[in-house]
Design a protein around this motif. Structure first.
Motif, PDB file in Angstrom:
ATOM      1  N   ASP A  64       1.063  -0.916   0.249  1.00  0.00           N
ATOM      2  CA  ASP A  64       0.149   0.378  -0.331  1.00  0.00           C
ATOM      3  C   ASP A  64       0.679   0.943  -0.041  1.00  0.00           C
ATOM      4  OD1 ASP A  64      -2.034  -1.683   0.504  1.00  0.00           O
ATOM      5  OD2 ASP A  64      -2.074  -1.600   1.927  1.00  0.00           O
ATOM      6  N   LYS A  65       0.169   2.455  -0.807  1.00  0.00           N
ATOM      7  CA  LYS A  65       1.129   3.523  -1.158  1.00  0.00           C
ATOM      8  C   LYS A  65       0.153   4.683   0.153  1.00  0.00           C
ATOM      9  CE  LYS A  65       3.785   2.067  -3.557  1.00  0.00           C
ATOM     10  NZ  LYS A  65       4.990   1.597  -3.645  1.00  0.00           N
ATOM     11  N   GLU A  66      -0.919   4.222   0.495  1.00  0.00           N
ATOM     12  CA  GLU A  66      -1.247   4.801   1.361  1.00  0.00           C
ATOM     13  C   GLU A  66      -1.921   4.507   2.449  1.00  0.00           C
ATOM     14  OE1 GLU A  66      -4.419   8.065  -0.339  1.00  0.00           O
ATOM     15  OE2 GLU A  66      -2.869   8.792  -1.888  1.00  0.00           O
ATOM     16  N   GLU A  77       1.056   8.992   2.915  1.00  0.00           N
ATOM     17  CA  GLU A  77       1.664   8.769   1.863  1.00  0.00           C
ATOM     18  C   GLU A  77       3.302   8.227   1.941  1.00  0.00           C
ATOM     19  OE1 GLU A  77       1.058  11.670  -1.213  1.00  0.00           O
ATOM     20  OE2 GLU A  77       1.531  13.041  -0.020  1.00  0.00           O
ATOM     21  N   LYS A  78       2.906   7.159   0.416  1.00  0.00           N
ATOM     22  CA  LYS A  78       4.895   6.647   0.217  1.00  0.00           C
ATOM     23  C   LYS A  78       5.098   7.744  -0.077  1.00  0.00           C
ATOM     24  CE  LYS A  78       8.236   2.854   1.166  1.00  0.00           C
ATOM     25  NZ  LYS A  78       7.910   1.655   1.640  1.00  0.00           N
ATOM     26  N   PRO A 110       8.068   9.285  -3.341  1.00  0.00           N
ATOM     27  CA  PRO A 110       9.234   7.951  -4.063  1.00  0.00           C
ATOM     28  C   PRO A 110      10.247   8.928  -3.648  1.00  0.00           C
ATOM     29  CG  PRO A 110       7.141   9.245  -5.920  1.00  0.00           C
ATOM     30  CD  PRO A 110       6.878   9.749  -4.161  1.00  0.00           C
ATOM     31  N   TRP A 169       7.792   7.699   3.959  1.00  0.00           N
ATOM     32  CA  TRP A 169       6.126   7.713   4.582  1.00  0.00           C
ATOM     33  C   TRP A 169       5.910   9.628   5.113  1.00  0.00           C
ATOM     34  CZ3 TRP A 169       2.466   4.848   3.241  1.00  0.00           C
ATOM     35  CH2 TRP A 169       2.523   3.200   3.362  1.00  0.00           C
TER      36      TRP A 169
END
Length: 216
Positions: free
Chosen positions: A135-137, A158-159, A161, A167
């Motif tokens: 998961d990115k969120e 959120e992750k 990039p 995070w």
């Protein structure tokens, strides 16, 4: 643009619990789980605030330094401001967007300064994370305990990039109410009445009044 002060106090104390006073986020961000991050930052920061009387007394120079060096790197503040402004954010010019971020930050800093005096014997319990590793969120759910009833305090993260990947917090929930959505309803009234420039002017006026020690 009135706001429930009790709600704001709890919300900004939550931001205080999420900020790192001891170690830069980049040291851990690449591989640190979001719930582990919130736990570490909460424990470090609550301990530091309890030990610093000038922070608890609302020393604005110290509060501003805290926000700029420790809190802001842990937030996606552009996303937070955009979400609070709503659909009209996309129609705002880059200059207007920057002014909105600046005034929104000032509003939160002033509230933050007043809320720090409420930090005393609180501790933060992290609830089990309900998320997939991919998961990115995510939502990290916590409970703040101390004087009075426990406070539900949840974080949306959120992750991000690229450089500084890790995070970042972009919203928080106090007792079932999300901070960004609370502001959005207030901001919408100003935008519908006077447009983006009207919202900027209203925020600026409120910040000026707060600086002069007036109640708004």
């Amino acid at each position: 643009m009135q706001m429930n002060r009790r709600f704001l106090t709890r919300a900004i104390c939550g931001l205080a619990a999420a900020a790192s006073l001891a170690l830069p986020l980049s040291v851990f961000a690449a591989d640190e789980a979001p719930d582990a991050m919130i736990k570490r930052l909460s424990e470090e920061t609550l301990g530091a605030i309890k030990a610093d009387a000038s922070l608890r007394n609302g020393d604005l120079n110290k509060v501003m330094a805290l926000v700029d060096t420790k809190i802001m790197p842990n937030l996606d503040f552009r996303r937070m401001t955009a979400a609070a402004v709503g659909p009209q954010w996309r129609q705002a010019s880059p200059e207007q967007q920057q002014k909105l971020q600046d005034e929104f930050k000032k509003l939160l800093v002033r509230t933050y300064a007043g809320a720090l005096s409420q930090v005393s014997d609180q501790s933060v319990n992290i609830k089990p994370l309900r998320a997939d590793p991919a998961d990115k969120e995510v939502v990290v759910r916590t409970e703040v305990t101390g004087r009075g009833d426990p406070i539900q305090l949840d974080y949306r993260l959120e992750k991000t990039p690229g450089d500084g990947a890790g995070w970042k917090i972009y919203n928080l929930n106090v007792l079932g109410v999300w901070l960004v959505e609370t502001y959005r309803s207030q901001f919408a009234q100003e935008i519908n009445s006077k447009g983006i420039d009207g919202l900027i002017a209203a925020l600026s006026s409120r910040n000026t009044a707060n600086q002069a020690g007036k109640k708004s």
